[in-house]
Design an enzyme around this catalytic site. Structure first.
Site, short mmCIF file in Angstrom:
data_model
loop_
_atom_site.label_atom_id
_atom_site.label_comp_id
_atom_site.label_asym_id
_atom_site.label_seq_id
_atom_site.Cartn_x
_atom_site.Cartn_y
_atom_site.Cartn_z
N ARG A 67 -23.41 -5.13 -45.96
CA ARG A 67 -22.34 -4.59 -45.11
C ARG A 67 -22.96 -3.60 -44.14
NH1 ARG A 67 -18.58 -3.83 -48.58
NH2 ARG A 67 -18.57 -6.08 -48.31
N SER B 193 0.85 -1.18 0.00
CA SER B 193 0.00 0.00 0.00
C SER B 193 0.88 1.23 0.00
CB SER B 193 -0.88 -0.03 1.24
OG SER B 193 -1.30 1.28 1.61
#
Lengths: 449, 449, 449, 449
Positions: free
Chosen positions: D315, D276
């Site tokens: 498409r 930490s």
């Protein structure tokens, strides 16, 4: 009265029944009956216990209101269900009541009942898929030669045939069928582990009773209980979502081709179908809309199922419960999507003349690739592409047919005769391998010849 | 009988009623009544038409079964509803029937009815939020000094107080209340545009009738109809999802603190609550589970609402329909999450002794930061951090109290006396600004002093 | 070289810079500098510490490669960043190094740096929104009278004007602007709580230093730290998703109107834009596609943010980390959606003649409602609707103009003269309140007259 | 420098390389080379064209900056790529340049290149899965007898063994492996259809060249092109999401067992891991957090893939583009989840003594089911359950061992001797079928005996 007036769009009556409260308690009852039979066979329940429970298979004894009321405190419906079952059995015969639910925990009965309901649901779905498959085959056959403008980015391109377009959906339908089949094989599996997945309350008989139970219920027995390993269930919802996505692709295309400005296809227009409360002339694509609405809801269900996977230790805290209404909803939605798609596929209206007219309206522009491909071997692809880019821009601007523009261009006529240009402008001559692809999807004998 | 036996977890009875089929047709009826009144006022409906429709406001004339059957072809329930309404009005008086639905289209009645239902739903929610707010205030007050291990990454850290933890949820609850208020202001708006949003069938009276209609219904009038601009509706579902996320944060923490190995908090254990079908000793966190289950479902609803935004032109094809069951579901889920949270907040069991004991069990390790901070000005933060990293590793390995380890370390005792070390090991002295933060959230007069 | 060749579609260069690694370390550096200044002011850092750190504000000392390498073990980039910063400060002056990061934890620096980056991102977005707003105002003005077919369910309906359609998007843009403004006010808030949100390592100075720090950074100070209360952040991503949904609505409509069969609108066709690798004639709606692609991605980001809300206790285990790449992605996508929308709005090509021609091609069918509304007062709405339903079906079947069909129907001519029918067939006379709605959105003085 | 400093959590270096810009252009180059070879074989490209392109397989000629710049107008990177390729080939030899890209369209090269990249990605994943499988097998073996508290709803229940818990994950891992294998078989398929899926520009040679191309690339040939049928791709992302969900289940359990109050398991604590920035004593579960973070992101990717399915006609307009960054992201995330899971599985720290001590701390409560099961045959399940419910409540309240409470209850001692009660309180005797289940998962010869 039903819980939602709008559910008409989002289920079929048959699938609603499969996941009705009544069907759920019947499936739970079926599990308890089968468990009692298995226990009885191994001497852990009194003789004839199974036949006593068999007489209750319709679960008509269940008081649903008190079931729900008690469930609020109990956290699930299994606890009050077992309580009600035990009470009613006692009124018939005390002895069978002793072994009810022995070895099982709430999740065993709830998960296994869900699997039994899913079994019925899959039968329905498979029947619908088969019917859609047949309808699509007929349509592919019927329209294999019907010339249609190919469209990319919602802009027109070279020609295809309607049969080819529909063959794409047919091929995806078969892949979806295979996926559902595969997921069903994974998911049709007994859940039976007791409190923490060891079947400890059955002593050394756990595995034998589990095997017996699976056999009675017609389910596969897993290597070990899956109470907090939910991957098979997630897979099931996922394959339903993909199926719906494939159907939405078809619905989207039909809705686009049904625009009045395109007018090439249409949903069947049964009397009274698709009207408007204010516009007398309307014929709305109701079935397309339903499929697209369903498609918009499915990803949310998959999201929840995936989110809910990391269930804690030997029973989840909330994440298991999150699945409860999601799995039935996925089956209902998929079933409705199929029903609407069947309707579309069986009653599809095709305006072949309009399809051709729309193509012709483009004045040869969409065959620009044909010409550029013919020129390329002579002058290179880049140069050919550039000539056609200019020629099509000119044709568009002047509203001329591309054929006529091309015949005026020396850089084209140097390489292509007027007859050659005419031939290149024939859409039927520019369908490439369309028929071969269709034949493959239809599995025709000469598809690969 | 209800559609799902598991719905007990996912709604409150009150919210179920707000979105019931009966409530929906009443809201639709209310719209048609108000429209007739507005038309009458502007001379577009016969005198007394409004009072004829007023007598039908309970919508008891509606035949739900045929409504649903016809909706399947019509694509929505508005068309058969208007048909049934017109028929019943004709039996009373022919003249008012002529102007029914005039100017409106299906979406106007469906959207505006939804808004009216949401109005009732928001009243319920606000009442629940207020009750939860009060309960949370009481709990913050009650436990503002109760020492609790702070935990990060599910690992213990320096102390906090239970009041501080709960104040975090209280502050988020207020932010959620503000967001819901803001979204409600946006969403409580009339939809009235006719076929394509021009109110053309009302000639030049459209705007005036729209204003009148909004006033009768107690809704805001928009600048222009919003039939395919759904942002306000999406926002509404989103704020409910965020509220639920904040409640899930609390539920998650309580469930973790309720683990037997932690045992610091507990849901209230009403008789019969949270039992197991097989484990007699169990006391399951039923309310936590419900909130977490609901939280797992909300993102899916938001997904659908967002997905459904690009509705085509002047009325969507499927995406509008996708919203129909999602908005009510979001309100039902939010309401249930609030009800379960109120239950938790009002009946929270706190074991302050266990909270303290758990902190002490860590043998001072979690006060390492206090010591390192005290050392830093003398030897630098990096060196201090390193000393403490080693000291805590040693204390862990040897199962010693950190205090005792520190007192053996010359590099510590060179700077800190034994008394100073003892003082640093006092958790009550290492709560920093906790009380100030709590006071701010509670709005106490001296919070900023 | 960039990480994805396809990112060109999904961000703007400006927004990419706001969330670049360099910008992130600069924002982190800014936080540490401001913290040192605040500490110095309260006597917790050596005099002149702040100015030493100020010289490092460009964060050019950071070794990104080792930052990332160490982050893999540390779990975040703050720890190695503070290490690198401390080391470089020491090379300049030992004393300021002692107080670096004092009082803060990793999440403080990471969250606050994110807020600072978001501040810059919001400036960019607001500028884009303003530019889009201006462009939309111009287009609404320019086309307020341009007649356009209204379309519902992708089927033609009564007329609107292009200005009205665009005004709908303009109104939604303003609502989105307000939502973003509101969310920004909520989210532009300091995160500073230390290890567990108590600021314990600052003793009694926590609140004062927090206030100072917020002021230096130009951020709002919260009532209490929000390390595991993430609602403001979720709200921020949600409002960006709604904005994108509104833009997608516009893009979807433009793409549909740009179909060659409709041909009414078009994205600006800059040279070389929207070509095809194989089809020389193509002019693809590249900007529409980009916005729709972005819209398809946003719900997934919101899903993750909501999913990630129940972060454990005083620091989440994984759920916090889940946000890290999501928030920047949401801003990048929103920015790109705006940029493409601006392009569309500024360069929109309108073919008003085609719009009119398309309407006329429908042979009066879409004015059926006008006639039915005119007939209704005489014969009732139901009867009128039925006459028009048949008349339009006949006109469709026979490819006749509705006008001519109507003039042959005695049940019509009994009530409407030939002149009246002609007038009802004039689309300009059937625009209802369109101009009033437009005027309101434009805020014109006489809008409410 | 990389695009995101936080990407260290969300990919592996190997997978990042598979989807790097360089790898993408190499895969595109591979497609164009193979196409040229296929064309050459069928006489559609000049002799030796293939070998010219072969010399460019490393794609080092690509100017990525201009590629991206041009892509913005072109709408994709294929168009500028083909332009750059053609230009460089021309500098080598004009003749091969003529046939470059012949027959193909942008989507063919982009989709097929993606498939080639996925092929490499799957190799990596399979290798990781195999390694995880081996590590899990070792852990199941090592801890098959290690007694562990079973936990449901985060509350303690009867005992299991750690081996059984891990066997659950091992079994799910195999199911995930099978699903990935199946999805890979579906997805490793060539996309080659030309402008609209007919391969028209290749005349009658389309199918033959397609077959040749598939063979050169080592891909399966589909029945027909799949440009707008995306189900296989969606399936691929879905199975990765399910895999990640299963890994998150393990990570979640480990993180919970790693809480200091539980302390039964731990991630390996390599030096410097999980520290930490402010708390010296911390050892954070970094790997668990990473997997859980990844799990929170996956559902969003699946949502987008499903949303994007209904791609228009031949498409898509935006929906295809939406997939571009999603598919690589799914592979990167899955790969990282596997890497962290391997780390956990290979370095898992097990504190068997603590596991036992925690179980004993519950004073026999969690064996209540064993006693109730033993009593049931004598007095019925309901009565037995009720006795134990009271006994456990009494034991909890009085902090007594359940054994001692039971021995004081006449209704118990009437049926169970003191010795019998002691035996029922032995957790090792209450493991039911745990070993049989483990043996099945390990595939041991005697598993079914």
């Amino acid at each position: 009265m039903t819980d939602s007036l709008n559910s008409f769009l989002f289920s079929t009556p048959e699938m609603t029944r499969v996941f009705s409260p009544q069907a759920q308690v019947r499936a739970m009852m079926r599990f308890e009956w089968a468990l009692t039979c298995a226990l009885e066979k191994h001497g852990l329940a009194e003789p004839e216990s199974g036949s006593v429970l068999q007489s209750l298979l319709d679960a008509s004894f269940v008081d649903v209101d008190s079931l729900q009321r008690e469930a609020r405190d109990a956290g699930n419906i299994a606890i009050p269900f077992v309580r009600q079952l035990t009470a009613v059995v006692k009124t018939l015969d005390e002895r069978p009541s002793r072994a009810i639910h022995l070895g099982a925990t709430s999740q065993d009965i709830l998960d296994s009942a869900l699997v039994l309901q899913m079994h019925n649901a899959l039968n329905l779905l498979n029947h619908e898929i088969e019917r859609l498959d047949q309808a699509m085959i007929r349509q592919v056959h019927a329209h294999r030669d019907a010339l249609l403008t190919g469209r990319t980015w919602l802009q027109p391109g070279p020609p295809i045939t309607l049969g080819l377009k529909l063959a794409g959906t047919l091929a995806s339908l078969r892949r979806n069928r295979d996926r559902i089949h595969s997921a069903a094989q994974h998911a049709m599996v007994l859940q039976f582990g007791g409190a923490v997945g060891t079947l400890a309350s059955l002593g050394t008989s756990g595995v034998a009773i589990s095997a017996e139970l699976a056999q009675i219920l017609g389910l596969r027995e897993p290597d070990l209980p899956w109470h907090t390993q939910r991957d098979n269930l997630v897979e099931m919802v996922q394959v339903l979502a993909v199926l719906t996505g494939s159907l939405a692709k078809l619905a989207h295309d039909i809705a686009l081709l049904m625009q009045s400005e395109v007018g090439e296809l249409s949903e069947g227009n049964a009397e009274g179908r698709g009207g408007s409360s204010t516009m007398p002339h309307k014929h709305n694509p109701v079935a397309c809309a339903a499929v697209l609405a369903i498609h918009a809801r499915m990803p949310g269900l998959v999201t929840t199922m995936l989110h809910a996977m990391p269930q804690e230790h030997e029973r989840g805290l909330g994440l298991w419960q999150a699945e409860w209404e999601i799995v039935p909803e996925a089956f209902r939605l998929a079933s409705a999507a199929l029903a609407y798609s069947i309707d579309m596929a069986e009653n599809l209206q095709v305006d072949a003349a309009r399809m051709l007219a729309n193509f012709d309206d483009l004045r040869g522009l969409t065959l620009s690739e044909a010409v550029s491909t013919a020129l390329a071997p002579k002058i290179g692809r880049t140069a050919a592409h550039e000539i056609l880019r200019k020629a099509t821009a000119h044709a568009t601007g002047e509203k001329q047919h591309l054929r006529d523009v091309l015949k005026q261009l020396p850089e084209v006529t140097a390489h292509l005769s007027s007859v050659a240009i005419d031939r290149l402008m024939d859409p039927r001559a520019y369908l490439g391998s369309a028929q071969r692809f269709i034949a493959r999807v239809l599995g025709e004998a000469d598809a690969e010849s």
